[in-house]
Scaffold this motif. Structure first.
Motif, PDB file in Angstrom:
ATOM      1  N   PHE A  91       0.844  -1.184   0.000  1.00  0.00           N
ATOM      2  CA  PHE A  91       0.000   0.000   0.000  1.00  0.00           C
ATOM      3  C   PHE A  91       0.884   1.239   0.000  1.00  0.00           C
ATOM      4  CE2 PHE A  91      -2.801  -3.160   2.043  1.00  0.00           C
ATOM      5  CZ  PHE A  91      -3.876  -3.085   1.162  1.00  0.00           C
ATOM      6  N   GLU A  92       0.330   2.314  -0.507  1.00  0.00           N
ATOM      7  CA  GLU A  92       1.070   3.572  -0.527  1.00  0.00           C
ATOM      8  C   GLU A  92       1.287   4.075   0.900  1.00  0.00           C
ATOM      9  OE1 GLU A  92       0.794   8.019  -2.592  1.00  0.00           O
ATOM     10  OE2 GLU A  92      -0.918   6.651  -2.634  1.00  0.00           O
ATOM     11  N   SER A 123      12.183  -1.223  -8.451  1.00  0.00           N
ATOM     12  CA  SER A 123      12.236  -2.212  -9.532  1.00  0.00           C
ATOM     13  C   SER A 123      11.568  -3.519  -9.101  1.00  0.00           C
ATOM     14  CB  SER A 123      13.683  -2.474  -9.927  1.00  0.00           C
ATOM     15  OG  SER A 123      14.354  -3.185  -8.882  1.00  0.00           O
ATOM     16  N   GLY A 124      11.353  -4.416 -10.077  1.00  0.00           N
ATOM     17  CA  GLY A 124      10.720  -5.698  -9.777  1.00  0.00           C
ATOM     18  C   GLY A 124      11.520  -6.532  -8.796  1.00  0.00           C
ATOM     19  N   GLY A 125      12.856  -6.553  -8.978  1.00  0.00           N
ATOM     20  CA  GLY A 125      13.693  -7.303  -8.053  1.00  0.00           C
ATOM     21  C   GLY A 125      13.700  -6.703  -6.667  1.00  0.00           C
ATOM     22  N   GLN A 126      13.734  -5.378  -6.580  1.00  0.00           N
ATOM     23  CA  GLN A 126      13.693  -4.728  -5.272  1.00  0.00           C
ATOM     24  C   GLN A 126      12.359  -4.983  -4.581  1.00  0.00           C
ATOM     25  OE1 GLN A 126      14.520  -0.715  -6.609  1.00  0.00           O
ATOM     26  NE2 GLN A 126      16.631  -0.805  -5.832  1.00  0.00           N
ATOM     27  N   ARG A 127      11.282  -4.933  -5.345  1.00  0.00           N
ATOM     28  CA  ARG A 127       9.962  -5.195  -4.770  1.00  0.00           C
ATOM     29  C   ARG A 127       9.897  -6.617  -4.195  1.00  0.00           C
ATOM     30  NH1 ARG A 127       6.986  -4.921  -9.197  1.00  0.00           N
ATOM     31  NH2 ARG A 127       7.349  -2.670  -9.265  1.00  0.00           N
ATOM     32  N   GLN A 128      10.476  -7.566  -4.908  1.00  0.00           N
ATOM     33  CA  GLN A 128      10.455  -8.951  -4.434  1.00  0.00           C
ATOM     34  C   GLN A 128      11.238  -9.102  -3.133  1.00  0.00           C
ATOM     35  OE1 GLN A 128      12.524 -12.123  -6.721  1.00  0.00           O
ATOM     36  NE2 GLN A 128      10.517 -13.119  -6.769  1.00  0.00           N
ATOM     37  N   ARG A 129      12.345  -8.412  -3.030  1.00  0.00           N
ATOM     38  CA  ARG A 129      13.151  -8.496  -1.810  1.00  0.00           C
ATOM     39  C   ARG A 129      12.459  -7.794  -0.632  1.00  0.00           C
ATOM     40  NH1 ARG A 129      18.355  -5.987  -3.594  1.00  0.00           N
ATOM     41  NH2 ARG A 129      17.309  -5.575  -5.581  1.00  0.00           N
ATOM     42  N   ALA A 140       4.195  -0.486  -4.696  1.00  0.00           N
ATOM     43  CA  ALA A 140       5.651  -0.268  -4.727  1.00  0.00           C
ATOM     44  C   ALA A 140       6.158  -0.070  -6.153  1.00  0.00           C
ATOM     45  CB  ALA A 140       6.373  -1.442  -4.058  1.00  0.00           C
ATOM     46  N   ARG A 141       5.458   0.758  -6.901  1.00  0.00           N
ATOM     47  CA  ARG A 141       5.829   0.982  -8.302  1.00  0.00           C
ATOM     48  C   ARG A 141       7.080   1.838  -8.447  1.00  0.00           C
ATOM     49  NH1 ARG A 141      -0.010   1.707  -9.436  1.00  0.00           N
ATOM     50  NH2 ARG A 141      -0.755  -0.189 -10.440  1.00  0.00           N
ATOM     51  N   ASN A 142       7.508   2.504  -7.378  1.00  0.00           N
ATOM     52  CA  ASN A 142       8.697   3.345  -7.476  1.00  0.00           C
ATOM     53  C   ASN A 142       9.985   2.588  -7.162  1.00  0.00           C
ATOM     54  OD1 ASN A 142       7.722   3.185  -4.815  1.00  0.00           O
ATOM     55  ND2 ASN A 142       8.711   5.098  -4.213  1.00  0.00           N
TER      56      ASN A 142
END
Length: 575
Positions: A419-420, A469-475, A465-467
């Motif tokens: 969530f934001e 990257s995909g890898g950072q979001r996964q971590r 968490a669009r700000n």
């Protein structure tokens, strides 16, 4: 009794969701007290407005015609008093109308939000994202608007009847025109409400589909750019958008007809009343003051008649909204909360018989699936997001209370949302971890760069968490899962979007972080598999081999083929 209570409500209640009409009646019944009070003030407000023409008429007849200054001042005072009362009652009426709007809208939002949490992870599989957005935003506003207008509707009914009676006392023909005019308007407008309602339903459905498509495009924008599919999907979105526009034009056309009739029919009635009143004045059957009063009454009658049509239009829209809300509330949870037992504080084995998976307590168990979709299915079964015969030491998961089970087993997959807000709040959902604990989880997930990219733990994270990257979001998802410190942690493909170096660090640190706790990781990465105490290989939904990573690499060719992505080697071994 406290009239205006704070929002949101502690308990919105259990709705009658058998039909759209039942839901609307239930909403009305839940706040009937404030609706009645709003009706009383609405009646008083409109009565003051409706009494002004009569006061003006009496002032003309008793003051102006007779040149009686005292009578003129008296009726002038009455007019000023009515105007002051109208202002005071209008303020209170409007406040009550806004309150009724907010209560109806908030109650609906709370009901839909509560139901969404009950349905849980099954919701995205049962109903489109666009439908959820509409039910949670536009539809509650439509319900609120239907409650907002009720105070004025009540006042309109009372004052309309009162004015019709007054006109009957002034002139029987005038009273009859009023009493017959309204039913005739209803006969003209009534048949138009059903087509408008159908068009409203169709338009809202198309809006939901368009919103779902927009959400899918935004979520997969990076992928679309990577494969050059932006123009294709933009074209498809444009086509869908134009389809929604066409449906919207149909609704607008029907609404325009309703608006036109809302002006035309009352105008025709006013013409008839004015013509009859003027003829009566010329013939001497009514006084000049009464004629002025008749003109004033006919002008006033525009307000209640307009309110009647507004009410019909708003309840048509509210019915369409209620229909969608009822359909949403009818969505069943993926599993029923039928258990009555507490979750065990300790156990030896967590077992899922359908696949044959056995997870020993306190160990790191890796599950390698030949079919990636099976990994998600196993995660759902272990967390009881779909029913199975999974059990802990013989105690079926379905027999454990769902809230207890959620404390025992946490399943973290790559579809979980952010969530934001502040990053810390998004990671430490229980808000109980100190900085040292949070930073330890960040280190384990090798997510320091992700934290720094948003300005630290107190930095801002966009919705989903669009700000980052995909890898950072996964971590960051892994950080959040680790901070729950769940007795059983199920991680579904937790490193699929990270590079090999980062994955090796995560594999090493995860084992240390979860030392002594039960952890299940579904993965086909050798770097993760090497660190597991036990590896279970699942093919065609069944565990076909168990052992260490090295043992399976040496003795199970199908496992080796999946892990190394070497299909030719698998074929040679089978020969």
């Amino acid at each position: 009794m406290r009239l205006l209570k704070p929002l949101p409500m502690p308990d919105p209640g259990e709705p009658d969701a058998r039909s759209a009409a039942s839901y609307l009646l239930w909403i009305l019944s839940k706040q009937w007290k404030t609706l009645v009070v709003a009706g009383m003030f609405g009646t008083g407000w409109m009565a003051c407005i409706g009494a002004l023409p009569g006061a003006i008429g009496y002032g003309i007849d008793q003051g102006v015609r007779t040149k009686d200054t005292t009578a003129l001042l008296l009726w002038a005072g009455v007019i000023v008093t009515l105007a002051a009362l109208m202002a005071v009652l209008g303020i209170i009426r409007h406040r009550l109308a806004v309150f009724n709007f907010l209560v109806g809208a908030y109650r609906t939002v709370q009901l839909t939000t509560r139901h969404a949490t009950r349905v849980g992870a099954a919701l995205p599989r049962r109903i489109a994202t666009g439908e959820v957005v509409s039910v949670g935003s536009a539809d509650p506003a439509s319900i609120g608007m239907a409650l907002d207008v009720l105070g004025r509707t009540t006042g309109s009914v009372v004052t309309f009847v009162a004015v019709a009676v007054i006109l009957l006392t002034i002139s029987v023909p005038l009273g009859l025109v009023i009493l017959l005019g309204l039913p005739l308007q209803a006969l003209v407008i009534g048949p138009l409400l059903k087509p408008l309602q159908r068009r409203e339903h169709a338009y809202r459905e198309q809006q939901g589909l368009l919103t779902s498509r927009a959400n899918d495009i935004v979520a997969g924008l990076r992928v679309l750019r990577g494969i050059g599919g932006e123009e294709l999907f933009a074209h498809r979105y444009t086509e869908r958008s134009q389809e929604v526009r066409r449906f919207g034009m149909k609704v607008a056309a029907a609404g325009a007809v309703m608006k036109g009739l809302q002006m035309l029919l009352p105008g025709l009635l006013l013409v008839a009343v004015t013509w009859i009143g003027a003829r009566a004045a010329v013939s001497g059957s009514i006084t000049p003051g009464q004629l002025i009063a008749v003109f004033g009454y006919t002008t006033f009658l525009l307000m209640p008649m307009s309110t009647f049509l507004e009410t019909a239009r708003k309840y048509t829209t509210a019915h369409a909204a209620a229909k969608r809300i009822v359909a949403f509330l009818a969505v069943e949870p993926g599993v029923d909360d039928e258990g009555d037992k507490d979750a065990p504080r300790s156990f030896d084995v967590l077992e899922e018989p359908e696949s044959g998976l056995r997870v020993e307590s306190g160990k790191l168990t890796a599950v390698a699936c030949a079919d990636p979709e099976q990994a998600a299915v196993l995660g759902d079964r272990l967390g009881r997001y779909r029913d199975s015969d999974a059990h802990v030491d013989g105690l079926l998961l379905r027999d454990i209370r769902l809230d207890e089970l959620r404390q025992l087993v946490l399943v973290s997959d790559n579809d979980s949302m952010f969530f934001e807000g502040k990053l810390r709040a998004g990671l430490d959902v229980a808000a109980g971890a100190d900085d040292e604990t949070v930073l330890r989880a960040v280190r384990t997930a090798v997510a320091g760069d992700a934290v720094d990219s948003v300005g630290g733990l107190d930095g801002h994270v966009d919705a989903e968490a669009r700000n980052v990257s995909g890898g950072q979001r996964q971590r960051l998802r892994l950080v959040r899962a680790l901070l729950t410190d769940a007795p059983v942690l199920v991680l579904v493909e937790p490193t699929s979007a990270v590079d090999a170096h980062t994955e090796a660090l995560i594999a090493e640190r995860l084992r240390e972080h979860r030392e002594g706790a039960t952890t299940v990781v579904t993965t086909t990465s050798p770097l993760m598999l090497e660190r597991a105490d036990t590896v279970c290989f699942v093919d065609d939904g069944k565990v076909v081999a168990t052992g260490s990573h090295r043992e399976l690499m040496d003795g199970e060719p199908r496992y080796r083929a999946v892990v190394t992505r070497d299909d030719e080697d698998e074929g040679q071994e089978r020969q």
